[in-house]
Scaffold this active site. Sequence first.
Site, PDB file in Angstrom:
ATOM      1  N   THR A 224      50.343  -8.023 -52.950  1.00 50.87           N
ATOM      2  CA  THR A 224      51.348  -8.985 -53.401  1.00 50.87           C
ATOM      3  C   THR A 224      52.748  -8.526 -53.019  1.00 50.87           C
ATOM      4  O   THR A 224      53.042  -7.325 -53.008  1.00 50.87           O
ATOM      5  CB  THR A 224      51.275  -9.192 -54.926  1.00 50.87           C
ATOM      6  OG1 THR A 224      52.440  -9.868 -55.361  1.00 50.87           O
ATOM      7  CG2 THR A 224      51.171  -7.888 -55.691  1.00 50.87           C
ATOM      8  N   SER A 268      55.336  -5.521 -62.949  1.00 51.83           N
ATOM      9  CA  SER A 268      54.515  -5.722 -64.154  1.00 51.83           C
ATOM     10  C   SER A 268      53.308  -4.799 -64.005  1.00 51.83           C
ATOM     11  O   SER A 268      53.078  -4.239 -62.921  1.00 51.83           O
ATOM     12  CB  SER A 268      54.024  -7.171 -64.262  1.00 51.83           C
ATOM     13  OG  SER A 268      53.042  -7.413 -63.256  1.00 51.83           O
ATOM     14  N   TYR A 270      50.298  -5.708 -63.856  1.00 50.08           N
ATOM     15  CA  TYR A 270      49.452  -6.328 -62.822  1.00 50.08           C
ATOM     16  C   TYR A 270      49.901  -5.824 -61.439  1.00 50.08           C
ATOM     17  O   TYR A 270      49.089  -5.415 -60.612  1.00 50.08           O
ATOM     18  CB  TYR A 270      49.554  -7.865 -62.907  1.00 50.08           C
ATOM     19  CG  TYR A 270      49.331  -8.549 -61.585  1.00 50.08           C
ATOM     20  CD1 TYR A 270      48.070  -8.578 -60.996  1.00 50.08           C
ATOM     21  CD2 TYR A 270      50.399  -9.137 -60.892  1.00 50.08           C
ATOM     22  CE1 TYR A 270      47.883  -9.183 -59.770  1.00 50.08           C
ATOM     23  CE2 TYR A 270      50.207  -9.736 -59.671  1.00 50.08           C
ATOM     24  CZ  TYR A 270      48.952  -9.756 -59.098  1.00 50.08           C
ATOM     25  OH  TYR A 270      48.768 -10.339 -57.879  1.00 50.08           O
ATOM     26  N   HIS A 271      51.216  -5.849 -61.213  1.00 45.18           N
ATOM     27  CA  HIS A 271      51.707  -5.396 -59.906  1.00 45.18           C
ATOM     28  C   HIS A 271      51.460  -3.898 -59.710  1.00 45.18           C
ATOM     29  O   HIS A 271      51.229  -3.449 -58.592  1.00 45.18           O
ATOM     30  CB  HIS A 271      53.194  -5.744 -59.761  1.00 45.18           C
ATOM     31  CG  HIS A 271      53.457  -7.224 -59.602  1.00 45.18           C
ATOM     32  ND1 HIS A 271      53.728  -8.047 -60.666  1.00 45.18           N
ATOM     33  CD2 HIS A 271      53.470  -8.022 -58.507  1.00 45.18           C
ATOM     34  CE1 HIS A 271      53.903  -9.294 -60.226  1.00 45.18           C
ATOM     35  NE2 HIS A 271      53.757  -9.308 -58.920  1.00 45.18           N
ATOM     36  N   LYS A 274      48.152  -3.505 -58.319  1.00 39.05           N
ATOM     37  CA  LYS A 274      48.126  -3.844 -56.886  1.00 39.05           C
ATOM     38  C   LYS A 274      48.630  -2.661 -56.047  1.00 39.05           C
ATOM     39  O   LYS A 274      48.149  -2.437 -54.939  1.00 39.05           O
ATOM     40  CB  LYS A 274      48.996  -5.067 -56.624  1.00 39.05           C
ATOM     41  CG  LYS A 274      48.416  -6.355 -57.183  1.00 39.05           C
ATOM     42  CD  LYS A 274      47.179  -6.766 -56.416  1.00 39.05           C
ATOM     43  CE  LYS A 274      46.958  -8.245 -56.477  1.00 39.05           C
ATOM     44  NZ  LYS A 274      45.767  -8.674 -55.759  1.00 39.05           N
TER      45      LYS A 274
END
Length: 492
Positions: A224, A268, A270-271, A274
Amino acid sequence: MTDPAQHNAGKTCWNCPAVEFKGHVDFRACGQAAFSRAAEGQLVVECKRREEIGYFDPMSITYDACPEYEATEFGYLLRGMRVMILGMDGYLGWPLALKLAKLGCQVFGIDNMLRRELVAERGAQSVLPIGSMQERIESARELLGVEIDFRPIDLCDREEFFAYVEEVKPEAFVQYAEIPSAPYSMASVETATKTIYNNNIGTLNLMFAMRDYAPEASMIKLGTMGEYGSPLTGRPLFEGLFPGDAVLQHGDDEWSLGGELVPRDPVSFYHVSKVQGTFTMYESCKYWWLRGIDVMQGVVYGLHTPELMTDPSLNTRFDIDEWWGTVINRFVAQAVVGAPLTIFGSGNQIRGYITVADAMQCMIRLLASPPEPGQYEVVNQVTDVLSVRELAQTVARIGRDEFDLTPTIQRIENPRVEAEEHPYEVIHEKLEKDFGFSSQSNVEDEIRYMFKRLMEPSSRELIEASRDTLFPKTLWSGGEKTLEVVEADLDY
Ligand code: USQ
């Protein structure tokens, strides 16, 4: 001028997942010398599809000269390539399965169906009605004449996943099996843990499965743009690795940065997951001479590809709630039911965007052109770079002028911790230059198409039913609250 569709005509068996390197080549021992040995004809391979050729120099056959490759609108593609899509029930997994199957690939997929469960837990649902995976596969068979092999396997379930990989021996993998929501990952320690575990253990399992059962396959992993953050210095967001002429200067000294991973500043948990995925893949390519492309994708929006448009029974999911919906999709849904379009904070946050249709084109082009053994490649996959405010205004204008709606735009307190004023220079050249990509979408047309679909009664009702989940309440700083409206009725 060369035909962009055939960008990979001159690639050779060195890049092809159908060849096997003979003589137990220990690439790690060869190190960087492997490529030059191949170039000098000292490395031999055998083709798993054309055993009659025997051993040969991998540089001696190009894609355009190989009968196992056929010219498509996305470049030369390995005929009937076995592609395994991890996360096939998702927003992107399903349209990719349809497109690949239509192109003649053998498509295999897994999914743990978690997304449906997590969206339902939030009191929301896909606002494009979707059938079960079996129903959609049946429709694809009837309407598109394609076969798709699906197993309800969790990528984190090592035993089941490894057995399926060993059975199929894929020539390519697409890693979409991740929990994709930044707000969800920030909601609680449980949701953060679930995101980190699911995303990181899944990718780790994939890398080991490739090492042991499909070492010649390529993998395309969805990363991302949010891995890079938005550096306040204005440093360009290079494509994952520093370009060859980048230097680090400190005091009187200067060092080359060429080829090193660029800094990450995830926004975040989530990031963060990643970023770990990036390192897991980068290291695995290095340790085991695996190959893959890490796709730094911007915010995806939209709901159509030629295959999805065939019939509503082939719909992909479409989320609009505060956790699972992305910003443009949410704005259109808000406008459709007369809810305010919610700009977080100043609205000057800039992001890169891409439609589902363009994202699919990119993915097929990347699958058609695997990197060399051991090569970790990165592309930035965005087409438009826009501020949230501009997007809200564009959606509101189209809703008012073309669909007889009366949208309102509100600026509300920002529930996230993010820079609201920042430079954002995205370098996104490789897809066009090296893979022949050319965007077939534009923001306004896609928004029009979304309005048309979401204003159909079946979708409108589903948006109404999820109305309570449109206005955000999850705070990055912890807990939930009713956010204040900072500015009502913005002009557009
Ligand atoms: N935003 C609003 N109003 C809303 C929703 C979002 O102003 O109602 C703002 C956010 O504050 C943010 C921007 O819009 O500045 C984008 O938010 P988003 O929810 O569309 O996207 P994001 O949370 O960044 O995540 C999405 C996907 C994720 C993907 C990422 C790409 O959910 O899977 O990785 O886009 S990127 O943003 O480039 O990191």
